[in-house]
Design a protein around this motif. Structure first.
Motif, short mmCIF file in Angstrom:
data_model
loop_
_atom_site.label_atom_id
_atom_site.label_comp_id
_atom_site.label_asym_id
_atom_site.label_seq_id
_atom_site.Cartn_x
_atom_site.Cartn_y
_atom_site.Cartn_z
N UNK A 64 0.85 -1.20 0.00
CA UNK A 64 0.00 0.00 0.00
C UNK A 64 0.88 1.24 0.00
N UNK A 65 0.39 2.25 -0.70
CA UNK A 65 1.16 3.47 -0.91
C UNK A 65 0.26 4.67 -0.68
N UNK A 66 0.71 5.57 0.20
CA UNK A 66 -0.07 6.77 0.47
C UNK A 66 0.58 7.96 -0.21
N UNK A 157 -5.14 -3.17 5.56
CA UNK A 157 -4.12 -4.06 6.12
C UNK A 157 -4.38 -5.54 5.83
N UNK A 158 -5.56 -5.82 5.27
CA UNK A 158 -5.96 -7.22 5.12
C UNK A 158 -5.22 -7.90 3.96
N UNK A 159 -4.56 -9.02 4.25
CA UNK A 159 -3.87 -9.77 3.21
C UNK A 159 -4.90 -10.37 2.27
N UNK A 160 -4.69 -10.26 0.96
CA UNK A 160 -5.62 -10.90 0.03
C UNK A 160 -5.49 -12.43 0.15
N UNK A 161 -6.50 -13.18 -0.31
CA UNK A 161 -6.42 -14.64 -0.20
C UNK A 161 -5.19 -15.18 -0.94
N UNK A 162 -4.83 -16.40 -0.66
CA UNK A 162 -3.65 -17.02 -1.24
C UNK A 162 -3.68 -16.91 -2.78
N UNK A 163 -2.55 -16.54 -3.33
CA UNK A 163 -2.47 -16.47 -4.80
C UNK A 163 -2.98 -15.18 -5.38
N UNK A 164 -3.53 -14.30 -4.54
CA UNK A 164 -4.05 -13.00 -5.02
C UNK A 164 -3.10 -11.90 -4.58
N UNK A 165 -3.00 -10.88 -5.40
CA UNK A 165 -2.12 -9.76 -5.06
C UNK A 165 -2.85 -8.44 -5.21
N UNK A 166 -2.51 -7.52 -4.33
CA UNK A 166 -3.24 -6.26 -4.31
C UNK A 166 -2.32 -5.08 -4.02
N UNK A 167 -2.44 -4.06 -4.84
CA UNK A 167 -1.76 -2.79 -4.59
C UNK A 167 -2.82 -1.75 -4.27
N UNK A 168 -2.64 -1.07 -3.14
CA UNK A 168 -3.59 -0.02 -2.74
C UNK A 168 -2.87 1.32 -2.79
N UNK A 169 -3.45 2.28 -3.50
CA UNK A 169 -2.88 3.62 -3.52
C UNK A 169 -3.88 4.59 -2.89
N UNK A 170 -3.53 5.16 -1.75
CA UNK A 170 -4.40 6.12 -1.09
C UNK A 170 -3.91 7.54 -1.36
N UNK A 171 -4.82 8.50 -1.30
CA UNK A 171 -4.38 9.89 -1.37
C UNK A 171 -5.00 10.69 -0.22
N UNK A 172 -4.27 11.68 0.23
CA UNK A 172 -4.80 12.57 1.27
C UNK A 172 -4.11 13.92 1.28
N UNK A 173 -4.86 14.95 1.64
CA UNK A 173 -4.29 16.27 1.87
C UNK A 173 -4.11 16.51 3.36
N UNK A 174 -4.49 15.53 4.16
CA UNK A 174 -4.47 15.69 5.62
C UNK A 174 -3.68 14.56 6.26
N UNK A 175 -2.42 14.48 5.92
CA UNK A 175 -1.62 13.37 6.43
C UNK A 175 -1.60 13.34 7.96
N UNK A 176 -1.50 14.52 8.57
CA UNK A 176 -1.44 14.58 10.04
C UNK A 176 -2.70 14.04 10.68
N UNK A 177 -3.82 14.39 10.08
CA UNK A 177 -5.10 13.90 10.61
C UNK A 177 -5.16 12.38 10.50
N UNK A 178 -4.76 11.86 9.35
CA UNK A 178 -4.76 10.40 9.16
C UNK A 178 -3.80 9.72 10.14
N UNK A 190 4.92 5.66 1.77
CA UNK A 190 4.35 7.00 1.57
C UNK A 190 5.20 7.76 0.58
N UNK A 191 4.57 8.58 -0.24
CA UNK A 191 5.34 9.51 -1.07
C UNK A 191 4.71 10.89 -0.95
#
Ligand code: ATP
Ligand code: MG
Length: 266
Positions: A64-66, A157-178, A190-191
């Motif tokens: 996962x990438x924020x 945070x949930x691992x995908x089932x066996x054999x599955x792969x997942x990339x999550x890209x989140x965006x926010x303007x309120x990093x401190x709040x998150x 994070x970038x």
């Protein structure tokens, strides 16, 4: 006789079974990505490494990438661009816009459904855009939807089932709040998405926009910008700068209009 061309066309026509929300993503980056500074290219490169990591390494089925940065710094467009520039069979956008009019429990079901659908595909990418707005966070009284927050925290945070792969890209303007909600730390990477803060970058955007027909008009504007901005540190989001260019474009005196808008801001 079947030609190679026909075969390639057929491949193009076969849409993957599960959602590819390409139109949605196209809308997010309709104005394209201007490489106004090396940081833009570097960000896309870094993100691409995560795209490849999920695709190739069996040891990281979940990454996962924020993307965080000021409002209007280009987070949504960048996330959409990363989502479009890969060959994942399942690519989906979770955005506040797509949740308009839904009750809290409907939001939770909609978000959960997208993640559950992704688990059916071997390789998936989900963009969770504008997380603080998904949570209906408001600064006054610091209110937000705790149930949506808890749902997202679990799903990110949930691992995908066996054999599955997942990339999550989140965006926010309120990093401190998150961060206060333990949401920022739920992301494995994070970038920071930079604003435009140098004259070179600003010039690159203006030049790219085709505001003028003649190079001498650009040169005159850049000379004035240089003079004005030399002693003034500034930071302006790409979204705002592009809007400013469009405002100037409507004015018969584009040069003065642009300079006035810049003076009002910086
Ligand atoms: P908000 O905080 O309001 O959600 P944002 O950070 O998500 O804003 P975008 O909605 O992505 O910003 O707006 C950026 C706009 O700038 C888009 O229209 C995009 O096409 C354009 N753009 C041009 N060059 C770039 C770039 N290098 N990076 C990001 N966006 C760019
Ligand atoms: Mg956005």
């Amino acid at each position: 006789k079947i030609l190679r061309e026909d075969f390639m066309n057929a491949l193009e026509e076969v849409k993957p079974a599960f959602g590819i929300a390409s139109e949605e993503f196209e809308q997010c980056s309709a104005n394209g990505i201007i490489e106004f500074s090396p940081s833009v290219y570097e960000l896309l490169q870094k993100a691409h490494l995560f795209v490849e990591q999920v695709q190739q390494s069996s040891r990281s089925p979940l990454v996962s990438l924020l993307l965080h940065g000021s409002s209007g710094s280009g987070k949504t467009a960048l996330a959409a661009t990363i989502a479009q520039r890969n060959s994942y069979p399942f690519v989906k956008l979770v955005s506040p816009e797509s949740m308009i009019g839904l009750t809290e429990s409907q939001r939770i079901s909609a978000i959960t459904k997208i993640f559950n659908d992704s688990y059916k595909s071997p390789l998936s990418l989900i963009v969770v855009d504008d997380i603080e707005r998904l949570l209906e966070w408001v600064p006054i009284g610091a209110r937000f939807s705790n149930s949506v927050l808890q749902t997202l925290l679990v799903l990110i945070k949930k691992q995908p089932p066996k054999g599955r792969r997942l990339l999550i890209i989140g965006t926010t303007s309120e990093r401190e709040v998150l961060a206060q909600m333990d949401m920022a730390s739920a992301f494995s990477n994070e970038i920071y998405v930079e604003n435009i803060g140098t004259l070179d970058a600003m010039q690159a955007v203006v030049q790219h926009s085709g505001l003028f027909d003649e190079q001498c008009d650009y040169d005159r504007l850049f000379a004035n910008l240089h003079e004005y901005l030399e002693t003034r540190p500034f930071s302006i989001g790409i979204k705002k700068l592009l809007l400013l260019v469009e405002t100037a474009r409507q004015d018969p005196d584009k040069h003065s209009r642009f300079m006035n808008e810049i003076r009002a801001l910086c």
